[in-house]
Every structure is written in C-alpha cells, then in structure tokens.
Scaffold this active site. Structure first.
Site, short mmCIF file in Angstrom:
data_model
loop_
_atom_site.label_atom_id
_atom_site.label_comp_id
_atom_site.label_asym_id
_atom_site.label_seq_id
_atom_site.Cartn_x
_atom_site.Cartn_y
_atom_site.Cartn_z
CE1 TYR A 126 -6.76 -7.30 -6.32
CE2 TYR A 126 -6.95 -8.16 -4.16
CZ TYR A 126 -6.73 -7.15 -5.06
OH TYR A 126 -6.32 -5.88 -4.72
NE ARG A 168 -3.52 -1.93 2.85
CZ ARG A 168 -3.20 -3.36 3.42
NH1 ARG A 168 -1.94 -3.51 3.99
NH2 ARG A 168 -4.14 -4.08 3.35
CG HIS A 212 -4.98 0.58 -3.51
ND1 HIS A 212 -4.07 0.66 -2.56
CD2 HIS A 212 -5.84 -0.40 -3.56
CE1 HIS A 212 -4.64 -0.21 -1.60
NE2 HIS A 212 -5.64 -0.78 -2.36
#
Length: 343
Positions: free
Chosen positions: A302, A158, A267
C-alpha cells in the site's frame, strides 16, 4: 530468432504432428487448446531449425536463450509460462515414448511477474459510495447495504469476516460488533482474532440497520418469527446469513448507482481503507494491525499506492512539475526524473 505467435505452418516435424494427435484424441483437449499448442510447437521447431538442431537435440541452454528473447521482445510472464508449459508437456511425451533421455524444459521457468498493485478507490469515490442514499430501494435493504459498505470501507474487513459477524458475542460466534466500545471483533485468516475500531458513521449505519433488521415481513413469511434471536448480523430476506456472493452482487449494483466508473468489489474497499489511512497517517505498523496482516511486507504494497497518490499531487500542484507552454524539458525526459533514476 524471435518466436512467432502467428498461425502454425501447414507441415510440421513428425514428432510434433504425433503429439498433437495425442492431445487431440487421447487427452481430448479443446480445439482452441490444440491450436495454441500447434502454434507454440511450431515456434519451437522454427527455433530449433534456426539453430541447426533436431528437436531431440535441444538443450536447456537453448530453451533459456529462446525464453530470454521472448522476454526481451516484451512478452508477458504469463505468456512465456504458457509456451514453456506446452514445450515441457511435449518433451515429457517424447520421454514417455522413449525418444529422449531428459526433458530440456523441466527446470526452465518463466520470469516472475511484477506483483500488481491493489485496486483502491479515490477518496472522493469511496465517500460518494458510502454516502449514497438509494431512494428507490426498499428501506430494509437500503439500511442493511449502507451498513455493509460502512463496515467494509470504515473497518477494512474482508468479506468473509463481514458475513461472519453475529449480532451478539457467543462461544460459537466468528465475530461481532461491540457498539458500546465501538469495536469489531473479527476472526481473520489463520483463525486469528483482532479488534478493529468502528467509526461514527459505521456506528450510525449499524444502529439504523439493527433498528429495522427484524421488521421485514419476508422474515415472518419464511417462518422466522423472532428474527432478533437469529445469530447473523447481516441477513437476507429469507432470514439466513448473507453470503459473500450476495455482498459482491449488492456492492456491484450500489457502486453503479453511485455513478462510479467501474464496479466495486468488497476487497477494493479494504484496499481503499488501507490506502487512505496511509495517505493520512503514514503509520504502516498500525495499518498492518488493523488489516490483520501476519507480515508487514504484505502491508507495504500500500505504500506504493500511497506514493502514486503523492506523485499525482506533486504533478498537479508543484510549479516545477507542471507542464509549460514551451513544451517538455530539453532531452524529452520526465520532469519528475529521467530514465537513469535522477530526481
């Protein structure tokens, strides 16, 4: 009756006119907001009239039916939520004025919006960005920015974890890179620490950055005479720790220089890291650990990206998926499956 989203009529019921005056004068809402309120409340009045109801006779069942009509007509969840918010506020005002006993919109909610897929780069685009060498950039900036891209994409960090990295481990460090062990020690969400392996390309970029990190004349001008002792791994020309905003800005410019079709944000590289790992390994639990997700359900999004990748590969390569000169299959259905879900 379908709810109109066009202009509000010239004349509306007196309670609506009074309410619009209230939000315009007492609440001082913006003119555009008042205009939208007028449109939504005109739709409410039209639906009530079509049902033979006065505004104070509208019940929750009526509101639910009208929202179902909106949803059936293809209105997005966000748009339905805005209509409901307006109506709820109107009936709350009527209640405060003593004109109704209960708010018919209070317990009505818009349908949940489908969770959007995270935006990930194609593998070729991610590699093109990581391998960019900007000959026009200052070598100091170029070394730093290349290391930033390699860590974001190569480790799935991140942006907050990235800018929190220090050069050396310490009792106060939020994170650091262990070059010998090829690991990043980061402090993630919920103050949870995790170790992330650092690939060879990221290690090379980090070594190149650390070799020049203390050589910027601007650092000396800022009074930082011994920048090697500064804590932050990534610093700006004033010698202070890079901010998340600065990384966003640098990455946006770098992605455009790489010729990518859209600006890249930090991101997006984390999403790309996860998606590309799943495409290669299908090890969902490992990706969960690398990303630092508390729940595997967060990581499972994902797999939908991975399926899209597989579906595109199938359409492009499988002989029974490719379009033929004779046109679409009988019935006009998709070659991958029809609307009934058969495949």
């Amino acid at each position: 009756m379908a709810i109109s989203t066009e202009a509000a009529p010239a004349a509306m019921p007196a309670p609506i006119e009074k309410y619009l005056e209230h939000v315009r004068v007492e609440r001082r809402l913006a003119a555009r907001t008042v205009e939208l309120y007028a449109i939504h409340l005109a739709a409410l009045a039209q639906n009530a009239a079509a049902a033979g109801l006065a505004l104070d006779q509208v019940q929750t069942a009526h509101v639910r039916r009208w929202m179902a009509q909106l949803h059936g007509a293809g209105r997005e969840s966000r748009g339905i939520a805005l209509v409901l918010s307006c109506w709820r506020s109107f009936y709350r005002w009527l209640g405060n004025e003593g004109l109704i006993g209960a708010n018919p919109v209070q317990d009505v909610h818009a349908p949940k919006a489908a969770r959007p897929l995270p935006k990930a780069l194609a593998v070729d685009d991610a590699v093109r960005l990581a391998e960019l060498h900007d000959a026009e950039a200052d070598p100091w900036d170029e070394a730093r920015d290349r290391a930033i891209v390699e860590l974001l994409y190569g480790c799935g960090l991140r942006v907050g974890e990235l800018v929190g990295l220090d050069v050396q481990p310490s009792g106060t460090a939020r994170g650091w890179i262990d070059l010998d062990a090829a690991e990043a020690n980061v402090l993630g969400k919920g103050s949870k620490r995790r170790l992330v392996p650092v690939g060879s390309k990221a290690l090379e970029a980090l070594a190149a950055w650390l070799a020049v990190r203390g050589d910027c004349a601007a650092l000396e001008a800022a009074g930082l005479r011994d920048p090697g002792n500064a804590a932050a791994l990534f610093i700006g020309r004033n010698g202070t720790r890079c901010s998340a905003h600065a990384v966003w800005k640098q990455l946006r410019g770098r992605s455009l220089k790489a010729g990518l079709s859209a600006p890249v944000h930090p991101h997006m590289l984390r999403h790309s890291f996860a998606s590309h790992l799943l495409q290669s390994s299908s090890d969902l639990r490992a990706v969960q650990e690398l990303l630092g997700h508390a729940s595997i359900s967060t990581t499972q999004v994902y797999t939908r990206l991975d399926f899209q990748h597989l579906a595109k590969a199938y359409d492009a390569a499988h002989p029974r998926a490719q379009a033929r000169d004779e046109g679409p299959p009988a019935g006009g259905g998709s070659r991958r499956g029809n609307k009934n879900g058969h495949s």
